[in-house]
Design a protein around this motif. Structure first.
Motif, PDB file in Angstrom:
ATOM      1  N   LYS A 110      22.841  26.081  45.136  1.00 12.57           N
ATOM      2  CA  LYS A 110      23.579  25.095  44.324  1.00 12.57           C
ATOM      3  C   LYS A 110      24.366  25.797  43.225  1.00 12.57           C
ATOM      4  N   ALA A 111      23.739  26.760  42.565  1.00 10.69           N
ATOM      5  CA  ALA A 111      24.423  27.488  41.494  1.00 10.69           C
ATOM      6  C   ALA A 111      25.585  28.305  42.044  1.00 10.69           C
ATOM      7  N   LEU A 112      25.392  28.930  43.199  1.00  6.07           N
ATOM      8  CA  LEU A 112      26.453  29.715  43.811  1.00  6.07           C
ATOM      9  C   LEU A 112      27.640  28.816  44.173  1.00  6.07           C
ATOM     10  N   TYR A 113      27.367  27.643  44.693  1.00  5.85           N
ATOM     11  CA  TYR A 113      28.432  26.691  45.027  1.00  5.85           C
ATOM     12  C   TYR A 113      29.198  26.289  43.765  1.00  5.85           C
ATOM     13  N   ARG A 114      28.471  25.987  42.698  1.00  3.18           N
ATOM     14  CA  ARG A 114      29.136  25.563  41.456  1.00  3.18           C
ATOM     15  C   ARG A 114      29.930  26.710  40.829  1.00  3.18           C
ATOM     16  N   TRP A 115      29.400  27.921  40.943  1.00  5.06           N
ATOM     17  CA  TRP A 115      30.126  29.086  40.438  1.00  5.06           C
ATOM     18  C   TRP A 115      31.434  29.239  41.219  1.00  5.06           C
ATOM     19  N   ASP A 116      31.354  29.104  42.528  1.00  8.30           N
ATOM     20  CA  ASP A 116      32.532  29.203  43.379  1.00  8.30           C
ATOM     21  C   ASP A 116      33.563  28.142  42.993  1.00  8.30           C
ATOM     22  N   GLN A 117      33.124  26.923  42.765  1.00 11.35           N
ATOM     23  CA  GLN A 117      34.034  25.849  42.372  1.00 11.35           C
ATOM     24  C   GLN A 117      34.683  26.138  41.023  1.00 11.35           C
ATOM     25  N   ARG A 118      33.911  26.687  40.114  1.00  8.80           N
ATOM     26  CA  ARG A 118      34.460  27.020  38.792  1.00  8.80           C
ATOM     27  C   ARG A 118      35.526  28.103  38.907  1.00  8.80           C
ATOM     28  N   VAL A 119      35.252  29.134  39.703  1.00  5.39           N
ATOM     29  CA  VAL A 119      36.217  30.220  39.894  1.00  5.39           C
ATOM     30  C   VAL A 119      37.497  29.687  40.527  1.00  5.39           C
ATOM     31  N   LYS A 120      37.358  28.845  41.546  1.00  6.26           N
ATOM     32  CA  LYS A 120      38.543  28.281  42.203  1.00  6.26           C
ATOM     33  C   LYS A 120      39.353  27.426  41.238  1.00  6.26           C
ATOM     34  N   ALA A 121      38.667  26.663  40.393  1.00  8.41           N
ATOM     35  CA  ALA A 121      39.378  25.824  39.420  1.00  8.41           C
ATOM     36  C   ALA A 121      40.125  26.686  38.403  1.00  8.41           C
ATOM     37  N   GLU A 122      39.495  27.761  37.963  1.00  7.60           N
ATOM     38  CA  GLU A 122      40.158  28.651  37.002  1.00  7.60           C
ATOM     39  C   GLU A 122      41.360  29.352  37.627  1.00  7.60           C
ATOM     40  N   LEU A 123      41.231  29.774  38.877  1.00  9.35           N
ATOM     41  CA  LEU A 123      42.344  30.443  39.551  1.00  9.35           C
ATOM     42  C   LEU A 123      43.506  29.490  39.824  1.00  9.35           C
ATOM     43  N   ALA A 124      43.240  28.199  39.875  1.00  8.08           N
ATOM     44  CA  ALA A 124      44.292  27.217  40.124  1.00  8.08           C
ATOM     45  C   ALA A 124      45.046  26.825  38.855  1.00  8.08           C
ATOM     46  N   ARG A 125      44.588  27.273  37.718  1.00  2.00           N
ATOM     47  CA  ARG A 125      45.264  26.937  36.459  1.00  2.00           C
ATOM     48  C   ARG A 125      46.659  27.550  36.432  1.00  2.00           C
ATOM     49  N   PRO A 126      47.677  26.783  36.090  1.00  2.00           N
ATOM     50  CA  PRO A 126      49.042  27.331  36.071  1.00  2.00           C
ATOM     51  C   PRO A 126      49.296  28.262  34.879  1.00  2.00           C
ATOM     52  N   ASP A 127      48.551  28.117  33.802  1.00  2.00           N
ATOM     53  CA  ASP A 127      48.776  28.940  32.607  1.00  2.00           C
ATOM     54  C   ASP A 127      47.907  30.196  32.578  1.00  2.00           C
ATOM     55  N   LEU A 128      47.383  30.604  33.704  1.00  2.00           N
ATOM     56  CA  LEU A 128      46.497  31.762  33.789  1.00  2.00           C
ATOM     57  C   LEU A 128      47.284  33.060  33.593  1.00  2.00           C
ATOM     58  N   SER A 129      46.840  33.877  32.657  1.00  2.00           N
ATOM     59  CA  SER A 129      47.510  35.162  32.432  1.00  2.00           C
ATOM     60  C   SER A 129      47.085  36.157  33.513  1.00  2.00           C
ATOM     61  N   MET A 130      47.807  37.241  33.632  1.00  6.01           N
ATOM     62  CA  MET A 130      47.481  38.272  34.637  1.00  6.01           C
ATOM     63  C   MET A 130      46.115  38.889  34.352  1.00  6.01           C
ATOM     64  N   GLU A 131      45.800  39.074  33.080  1.00  7.86           N
ATOM     65  CA  GLU A 131      44.507  39.658  32.701  1.00  7.86           C
ATOM     66  C   GLU A 131      43.369  38.719  33.089  1.00  7.86           C
ATOM     67  N   GLU A 132      43.541  37.438  32.795  1.00 15.84           N
ATOM     68  CA  GLU A 132      42.516  36.459  33.166  1.00 15.84           C
ATOM     69  C   GLU A 132      42.391  36.350  34.679  1.00 15.84           C
ATOM     70  N   MET A 133      43.534  36.419  35.358  1.00 15.49           N
ATOM     71  CA  MET A 133      43.505  36.344  36.815  1.00 15.49           C
ATOM     72  C   MET A 133      42.690  37.482  37.402  1.00 15.49           C
ATOM     73  N   GLY A 134      42.829  38.680  36.828  1.00 10.43           N
ATOM     74  CA  GLY A 134      42.046  39.817  37.304  1.00 10.43           C
ATOM     75  C   GLY A 134      40.554  39.584  37.155  1.00 10.43           C
ATOM     76  N   VAL A 135      40.162  39.007  36.028  1.00 10.78           N
ATOM     77  CA  VAL A 135      38.740  38.712  35.790  1.00 10.78           C
ATOM     78  C   VAL A 135      38.232  37.694  36.807  1.00 10.78           C
ATOM     79  N   TRP A 136      39.008  36.611  37.022  1.00  6.15           N
ATOM     80  CA  TRP A 136      38.572  35.567  37.942  1.00  6.15           C
ATOM     81  C   TRP A 136      38.615  36.024  39.394  1.00  6.15           C
TER      82      TRP A 136
END
Length: 185
Positions: A110-136
């Protein structure tokens, strides 16, 4: 008038693990062996601090008095959360150690699924900087690697037997003659 405290947030699966830990020393030991797992899922699953407090105190599960005394010393929001959850009042299964292992596997999934969903949501953000994108993206790779591992084998299931695929039967020379098989050498 004193401020009323409500129950802490508690996932039913964590409440079930709390119930097992409070009513079975064997389950308490098995969950304690894997303490890293619930500790790491705290960001994605609610109620892990309640389970952590039970595991750190390790009340004597064979004594109702010891369990009740421990529950009485818990913070009020933790106590209310446990008492409000219906799984907490249920009977424990016949094999609490196996039930604890299965619940821990489910909690990790369950935690792995939620982590995956969080990462996907962060990567879908349009205002994501290149540095943040690398982390995600690094986290996305880590989640992917963990998901591959869960498909192959669970860390708790050491009782798995390797299953060999049935091999092809040895090549048999076809009998192309229309005579009886016993007449062919």
């Amino acid at each position: 008038q004193p401020e009323r405290i409500g129950p802490a947030a508690l996932e039913p699966l964590v409440a079930y693990l709390c119930n097992l830990a409070l009513h079975s020393s064997l389950a308490q030991e098995r969950i304690g062996e894997q303490f890293e797992s619930p500790h790491h899922v705290a960001d994605y699953v609610e109620g892990v601090p309640i389970l952590a407090s039970i595991l750190s105190s390790r009340p004597d599960a064979s004594s109702h008095a010891a369990v009740n005394a421990f529950i009485a010393t818990m913070p009020e929001d933790h106590r209310l959360a446990l008492q409000a959850d219906p799984t907490f009042h249920g009977d424990i299964p016949g094999d609490p150690a196996t039930a604890a292992e299965e619940a821990m596997v489910e909690l990790s999934a369950k935690a792995l699924y939620r982590w995956d969903q969080r990462v996907k949501a962060e990567l879908a953000r349009p205002d994501l900087s290149m540095e943040e994108m690398g982390v995600w993206l690094k986290q996305a790779k880590e989640v992917g690697d963990l998901q591959k591992g869960t498909l192959q084998r669970s860390i708790f299931n050491d009782r798995l037997v390797t299953v060999k695929k049935a091999g092809k039967p040895p090549f048999q020379r076809g009998n192309r003659s229309f005579s009886k098989p016993e007449n062919n050498p």
